[in-house]
Design a protein around this motif. Structure first.
Motif: not given
Ligand code: ADP
Ligand code: ZN
Length: 594
Positions: A1-21
């Motif tokens: 399964m290839s990573d997307t920006p959002l999946s990395l944000l969730n998995r690696v950083f543990g944050y649910p969503a991007f902020r602003g831009e």
């Protein structure tokens, strides 16, 4: 399964969503395009290049001017399980060689380097051998010669684009003004970059500005509202830094001084303590702050007026990077303005520069005197329109205005009748009808204005005077011992052609009435405190700042939700896979005990 920006944000950083831009910026780089990012401190600039670094092939090269900062950022990335390293003068030869080898052989995802090293022939040849994913140029305003953070080495960074035209670049800064922005684009050859300008609002910062009456007591009152929290107290002089730090220590705070006159070692030690321990109050001159990215600074207090709105914004911006409620507090007085005007006039600068200096100070004083929302005034200075915020002292406690026309006339007349040769103290004594030696000597008790202000207090007259100076009806001549003089703007008021609305001085009761911060932190929650104690120990063992382990916001959420399983814990913002693995069990144990 290839990573997307959002999946990395969730998995690696543990944050649910991007902020602003953030998401759009990440996409731009992932697609191989350049970006210029203007985002306030705490806006979340780092993720904008860290996530593309993980998604693109090769290693991201991050240019950063601040050595101390590199170290902590790299430690934080390693905590997340990301292969990151830095190259700077703090490494010995062997360690540096190892990093270079890892870089060339493709072991690293992010490499932080100082600009002077980046431009050496040795590093340039490493760049040729390695696979570079992107260049991130942090603190990009250092390329601007007009700013105060100018770094000549930054000018050399445009060469990166000439040698590696296919590698995308991202330049980031928290410096807002349009002149600097334009300079970054030309000097770094970023003409084709997409420009992202975030709002400069810092909604979690509450602004409070008061008149300076008894500064020491006012400061202590303010600090007591922040007991046990980390913060910075800015003073204008080294002497005042030392005195204030001593007074705070006596009052039971963990306070440390920091200024340019201290030796490097002590300065470094104090900075480390501030970064690594909980609840340290740093009392400092402006020498402190650049590159301090401690996320949980809960307050910034100014005991003296900064030089400009930009300065005020930058300094207060060091509070609340983590997005949690924070306060920017300032006590200022007329004397601050007078002193600064003198500095400007006595300086070596050309007249045009002096004029700019005065205009900048005027703008700041305007903010201090604002009778409507401070945030609106602050943002409009940066060209941003906004609505009354509900989170500044003016919104929370609207000042009462009174018709001060008659008072203004009395004061202006007293200045005029005494010959425009005297300072505030004497003029007010005349108004109050005091029997001083000076009044006697000059026969001022014979004047028609003697005693015409006796129905008001000294304090009221000082407030009136300050406001008249600030509005330009009176000026303080510091070439003549602070003598007050009328300006042309005083005429219509004296003639009764203009009314003057003044701010009433704050009643003591209103000032001590505490308004709760937007979110009730409930720091007394024993579980939160236990979690903090656990974090302190863990951070000490690892020799990293506490926030590198977990942020306050994360601890707070844990304390509130009391997760019982790793799965429940994993839902909390700020806990990625790696941290869950490393600390999950330990945290659950603390929760189970608490
Ligand atoms: P800046 O460099 O712009 O001052 P940082 O990159 O240090 O800001 O980010 C500030 C804080 O916000 C950090 O604690 C970071 O972990 C947090 N943060 C950034 N982006 C997000 C996000 N999308 N969700 C939650 N927290 C975030
Ligand atoms: Zn407001």
């Amino acid at each position: 399964m290839s990573d997307t920006p959002l999946s990395l944000l969730n998995r690696v950083f543990g944050y649910p969503a991007f902020r602003g831009e953030q998401a759009a910026i990440v996409d731009t780089l992932v697609a191989g395009d350049d970006a210029l990012v203007l985002m306030p401190t705490g806006g979340g600039k780092s993720l904008c290049f860290q996530i593309p670094a993980l998604l693109r092939e090769g290693c991201a090269v991050v240019v950063s001017p601040l050595i101390a900062l590199m170290q902590d950022q790299v430690a934080a990335l390693q905590e997340l399980g990301i292969a990151a390293a830095f190259l700077n003068s703090s490494l010995d030869g062997a360690a540096a060689m190892q990093v270079e080898r890892d870089f060339v052989s493709g072991q690293l995802k992010l490499l932080y380097v100082a600009p002077e090293r980046l431009l050496t022939p040795r590093f340039q040849s490493l760049l040729e051998q390695a696979h570079v994913a992107l260049f991130a140029i942090d603190e990009a305003h250092c390329v601007s010669q007009w700013g105060h953070d100018f770094r000549p080495e930054y000018l050399g960074l445009s060469a990166l684009h000439e040698r590696f035209p296919e590698v995308p670049r991202i330049a980031l800064t928290a410096t807002a003004d349009t002149a600097t922005r334009a300079e970054i684009l030309t000097r770094l050859d970023l003409g084709a970059a997409r420009v992202f300008v975030a709002s400069f609002d810092r909604p979690n910062i509450r602004y409070r500005i008061s008149e300076k009456t008894e500064p020491r007591r006012q400061l202590l009152d303010f600090l007591r509202e922040h007991a046990g929290e980390a913060g910075i107290v800015y003073c204008s002089t080294r002497k005042k830094v030392e005195e204030t730090a001593d007074a705070l220590k006596q009052a039971g705070f963990t306070a440390l001084p920091y200024h340019g006159g201290m030796d490097n070692d002590t300065r470094r030690r104090h900075q480390e303590k501030f970064l690594r321990e909980d609840g340290v109050v740093m009392v400092a001159t402006l020498a402190f702050g650049m590159g301090i990215d401690k996320p949980d600074v809960r307050f910034v207090a100014h005991l003296d007026l900064p030089r400009s709105v930009e300065g005020y914004y930058q300094e207060t911006g060091r509070a609340g990077r983590d997005g949690e409620p924070a306060e920017a507090w300032m006590a200022w007085g007329l004397q601050d303005v007078v002193t600064q005007r003198r500095f400007i006039d006595e300086g070596e600068a050309e007249d045009s520069h002096k004029r700019i200096g005065h205009a900048k100070l005027d703008a700041l004083v305007g903010l201090c005197e604002a009778a409507s929302c401070r945030r609106v005034a602050l943002l409009s200075y940066f060209g941003e329109a906004s609505q009354a915020c509900g989170n500044c002292d003016v919104c929370l406690n609207p000042p009462t205005l009174w018709d001060g026309t008659e008072a203004a006339q009395k004061l202006l007349s007293a200045v005029y009748r005494t010959g425009q040769r005297f300072g505030a103290g004497h003029v007010i004594d005349v108004l109050l009808g005091k029997a001083t030696e000076k009044i006697d000597r000059f026969g001022h008790n014979q004047l028609s204005v003697f005693g015409i202000g006796a129905s008001q207090t000294d304090k009221v007259w000082r407030a009136v005077l300050r406001q008249l100076v600030v509005r330009g009806l009176l000026e303080v001549d510091h070439t003549a011992y602070g003598a007050l003089k009328l300006t042309v703007a005083a005429k219509p008021v004296l003639k009764g052609e203009e009314t003057v609305m003044l701010r009433a001085i704050e009643a003591r009761a209103a000032r001590s009435k505490k308004t709760r911060l937007a979110v009730d932190h409930n720091d007394e929650d024993p579980l939160f405190l236990s979690l903090r104690a656990w974090r302190r120990e863990t951070a000490n063992e690892k020799g990293v700042p506490a926030y590198v382990i977990l942020h306050d916001a994360t601890l707070r959420e844990i304390a509130a939700r009391r997760p019982a399983t790793l799965a429940e814990l994993g839902e909390i913002s700020g806990l990625g896979t790696k941290k869950l693995e490393a600390y999950g069990e330990a945290v659950l144990a603390v929760v189970a005990e608490g």
